[in-house]
Design an enzyme around this catalytic site. Structure first.
Site, PDB file in Angstrom:
ATOM      1  N   GLU A  49       0.823  -1.265   0.030  1.00  0.00           N
ATOM      2  CA  GLU A  49       0.153  -0.098   0.026  1.00  0.00           C
ATOM      3  C   GLU A  49       0.755   1.198  -0.031  1.00  0.00           C
ATOM      4  OE1 GLU A  49      -2.601   0.107   3.257  1.00  0.00           O
ATOM      5  OE2 GLU A  49      -2.805   2.430   3.170  1.00  0.00           O
ATOM      6  N   ARG A  53       0.383  10.462  -0.037  1.00  0.00           N
ATOM      7  CA  ARG A  53       0.424  11.236   0.833  1.00  0.00           C
ATOM      8  C   ARG A  53       1.574  12.411   0.526  1.00  0.00           C
ATOM      9  NH1 ARG A  53       0.000   8.308   6.776  1.00  0.00           N
ATOM     10  NH2 ARG A  53      -1.782   7.049   5.920  1.00  0.00           N
ATOM     11  N   LYS A 137     -10.968  -2.141   6.291  1.00  0.00           N
ATOM     12  CA  LYS A 137      -9.880  -1.740   7.135  1.00  0.00           C
ATOM     13  C   LYS A 137     -10.457  -1.071   8.504  1.00  0.00           C
ATOM     14  CE  LYS A 137      -6.752   2.252   7.099  1.00  0.00           C
ATOM     15  NZ  LYS A 137      -5.591   2.848   6.336  1.00  0.00           N
TER      16      LYS A 137
HETATM   17  C1  3PG Z   1      -1.324   5.573   8.470  1.00  0.00           C
HETATM   18  O1  3PG Z   1      -2.450   5.600   8.245  1.00  0.00           O
HETATM   19  O2  3PG Z   1      -0.171   5.916   8.495  1.00  0.00           O
HETATM   20  C2  3PG Z   1      -1.358   4.009   8.810  1.00  0.00           C
HETATM   21  O3  3PG Z   1      -2.533   3.512   9.565  1.00  0.00           O
HETATM   22  C3  3PG Z   1      -0.228   3.411   9.554  1.00  0.00           C
HETATM   23  O4  3PG Z   1      -0.319   3.579  10.845  1.00  0.00           O
HETATM   24  P1  3PG Z   1       1.013   3.376  11.809  1.00  0.00           P
HETATM   25  O5  3PG Z   1       1.957   4.164  11.349  1.00  0.00           O
HETATM   26  O6  3PG Z   1       0.510   3.407  13.210  1.00  0.00           O
HETATM   27  O7  3PG Z   1       1.324   1.687  11.489  1.00  0.00           O
END
Ligand code: 3PG
Length: 217
Positions: A49, A53, A137
């Site tokens: 994934e 961003r 999710k």
């Molecule tokens: C995110 O949106 O960054 C993911 O949920 C990952 O979260 P994490 O950094 O707590 O694994």
């Protein structure tokens, strides 16, 4: 060991069942995409994934789709129908969203691309289910009740499978993966920012190997 082939258009459940962990990836430099994807695949993790961003995210998806055929690249942080379209155009084979909207759900149906919509409440689960989504999710998992919340959902939503993400780590992933309604977890711990920046692909392969070996029900 023979590697199981992946459908050209995997379902959301197939994406979730491939390995115990879906890495949540943030890339700042498109040159990191291919070596990072190869490092994860070498460790036994191929559903990747890449979050939308950063300005280079779509380029990263495109390169992984083109140059790493053993990987199945998806787009994360998809927040609109336009994001879903752009991700599919770039070669994403699944989409992950931090929440659920009907327009994202409709766009993914029309594009024929698997969607793992983010949910954190019963109402959101019901809305996603109404639109045909049952592999979801759970986000942000730790902040929204963690394993206790998932256990509470086993009664009313026993036909739903979840990928808890957000605050899941190597240390607590096992508690989530032991639950009957958890197909896999998501997390950023396989791709620490400093390792990606330094190009420490061996460390990432080791982290992926550990994740791929996590037991689940
Ligand atoms: C995110 O949106 O960054 C993911 O949920 C990952 O979260 P994490 O950094 O707590 O694994």
């Amino acid at each position: 060991m023979a590697v199981k082939p992946v459908a050209a258009r995997p379902t959301a459940l197939e994406v979730m069942q491939d390995a115990p962990v879906i890495p949540v990836i943030v890339l700042q430099d498109a040159a990191q995409a291919v070596p990072l994807a190869r490092a994860l695949v070498a460790g036994g993790i191929r559903m990747l994934e890449v979050t939308l961003r950063t300005p280079v995210a779509l380029a990263c998806i495109e390169q992984i789709a083109k140059d790493v055929p053993e990987a199945v690249v998806g787009a994360g942080t998809v927040r609109s129908a336009a994001d879903a379209q752009a991700a599919a155009m770039a070669g994403a084979r699944f989409v992950v969203s931090p929440g659920y909207t009907r327009s994202v759900g409709k766009a993914c149906h029309e594009l024929g691309i698997a969607l793992l919509p983010g949910v954190a409440t019963g109402s959101e689960i019901m809305l996603a289910q109404e639109d045909g989504y049952t592999a979801l999710k759970f986000f942000p998992a730790m902040q929204s009740g963690g394993t206790g919340m998932l256990k509470a959902w086993q009664g009313p939503f026993n036909d739903v499978r979840f990928c808890p993400t957000g605050g899941v780590t190597a240390a607590n992933a096992g508690e989530f993966l032991a639950l009957a309604n958890v197909a896999c977890v998501g997390g950023s711990w396989l791709t620490p920012a400093d390792a990606v920046e330094k190009g420490d692909w061996e460390r990432i392969t080791q982290l992926a190997r550990g994740a791929a070996a996590l037991p689940r029900r």
